[in-house]
Design a protein around this motif. Structure first.
Motif, PDB file in Angstrom:
ATOM      1  N   ALA A  93       3.118   2.055   2.638  1.00  0.00           N
ATOM      2  CA  ALA A  93       2.487   1.444   1.462  1.00  0.00           C
ATOM      3  C   ALA A  93       0.995   1.255   1.680  1.00  0.00           C
ATOM      4  O   ALA A  93       0.178   1.487   0.780  1.00  0.00           O
ATOM      5  N   SER A 127      -2.173   2.912  -0.353  1.00  0.00           N
ATOM      6  CA  SER A 127      -3.249   2.140  -0.981  1.00  0.00           C
ATOM      7  C   SER A 127      -4.629   2.698  -0.688  1.00  0.00           C
ATOM      8  O   SER A 127      -5.607   2.317  -1.337  1.00  0.00           O
ATOM      9  N   PHE A 144       3.897   5.270  -3.304  1.00  0.00           N
ATOM     10  CA  PHE A 144       2.964   4.140  -3.250  1.00  0.00           C
ATOM     11  C   PHE A 144       1.579   4.558  -3.750  1.00  0.00           C
ATOM     12  O   PHE A 144       0.902   3.782  -4.439  1.00  0.00           O
TER      13      PHE A 144
END
Length: 298
Positions: free
Chosen positions: A20, A24, A250
């Protein structure tokens, strides 16, 4: 629930958190590399991560045996070269094609584990690989052309697969700190060497770029490498690779959240397929290795 099962679940969750964090970074990287050369960005990022790792874990590095030090060097070279090939390839092809081709490490990992380590993969694992590949294609692929950028990115995916297999085979939970620091230092050196052609790395141009680089160095760099090294001491390489296929999921979620993309049926279907592949792997029974194979060294 047994202690081994709890640790396995914790390692899987840790890899999900790490992935994740990687997802990002796509929005941040797109902004930063528009203002400084890619190799320079990678060099500064991994040098900062190395300084942080050695400040915290230098004693753990000193405790490593010479064999583990060399293994850390090998894995660092694999990962560092993979980073450079991926970013060079990205300069020649679209990000969507790059994302799909990079995700092919999910296919390479079980093949490499089978060829190099002679591991037998259950049919459900190969089915999960197929589902994950299809999910990555739906998430990332918008047209495909075989050009030099594709081959560079495909080579990076192969190196990532080799890194995952090597890490799964060589990593030990009690050596995770030291081995992570060694790998980070070698990655920084590989990226630094790539900047020597134009006289060395250029520093981030402003405060926002520095904030982004520090986040990617300390959280997505040092922290992620530490988590991956520890988690893969408790998980098979193929399982770890399939868990990490959630990165484009993600990445898409962050892109939608920050307004740089819109939610589409392809994102939804691709994400469902990738998560389905993970669930399928989690349901696959895992046989304990024979006692003589537990400490097998290549």
């Amino acid at each position: 629930m047994s202690a081994a099962k709890r640790i396995s679940m914790l390692a899987t969750f840790g890899l999900l958190v790490m992935t994740a964090v990687w997802g990002s970074t796509f929005v941040l990287i797109k902004d930063v590399v528009g203002r400084m050369p890619v190799a320079d960005f990678l060099a500064v990022r991994f040098i900062v991560a190395t300084l942080a790792m050695f400040a915290l874990f230098h004693r753990h590095v000193l405790r490593l045996e010479r064999r583990q030090l060399w293994r850390g060097v090998v894995m660092g070279v694999l990962y560092g070269c993979g980073q450079l090939l991926q970013t060079w390839g990205l300069a020649l092809i679209s990000p969507s094609v790059s994302g799909f081709v990079t995700g092919m490490y999910v296919v390479f990992t079980p093949i490499l584990a089978t060829v190099l380590l002679r591991q037998r993969m259950p049919l459900t694992v190969w089915l999960a690989v197929g589902l994950a590949t299809l999910g990555l294609a739906l998430l990332s692929l918008n047209g495909f052309s075989v050009d030099p950028g594709v081959w560079l990115t495909l080579a990076s995916a192969l190196l990532y697969g080799l890194h995952i297999v090597a890490l799964g085979h060589w990593s030990r939970a009690d050596e995770a700190f030291g081995l992570s620091a060694v790998q980070m230092a070698v990655i920084a050196l590989v990226c630094l060497l790539a900047t020597l052609g134009h006289g060395g790395p250029v520093l981030p141009p402003d405060r926002s770029a520095w904030i982004a680089v520090l986040y990617m160095a300390l959280v997505a760099g040092a922290g992620a490498m530490l988590m991956q090294t520890w988690a893969q001491a408790h998980l098979p390489a193929t399982r770890a690779a399939i868990v990490m296929t959630t990165e484009p999921v993600f990445a898409a979620a962050f892109a939608v959240a920050f307004g740089s993309d819109i939610l589409t049926w392809r994102m939804l279907c691709g994400g469902i397929l990738v998560l389905g592949a993970m669930y399928l792997v989690e349901l696959t029974p895992r046989r304990a290795p024979p006692a003589e194979a537990i400490h097998h060294e290549v």
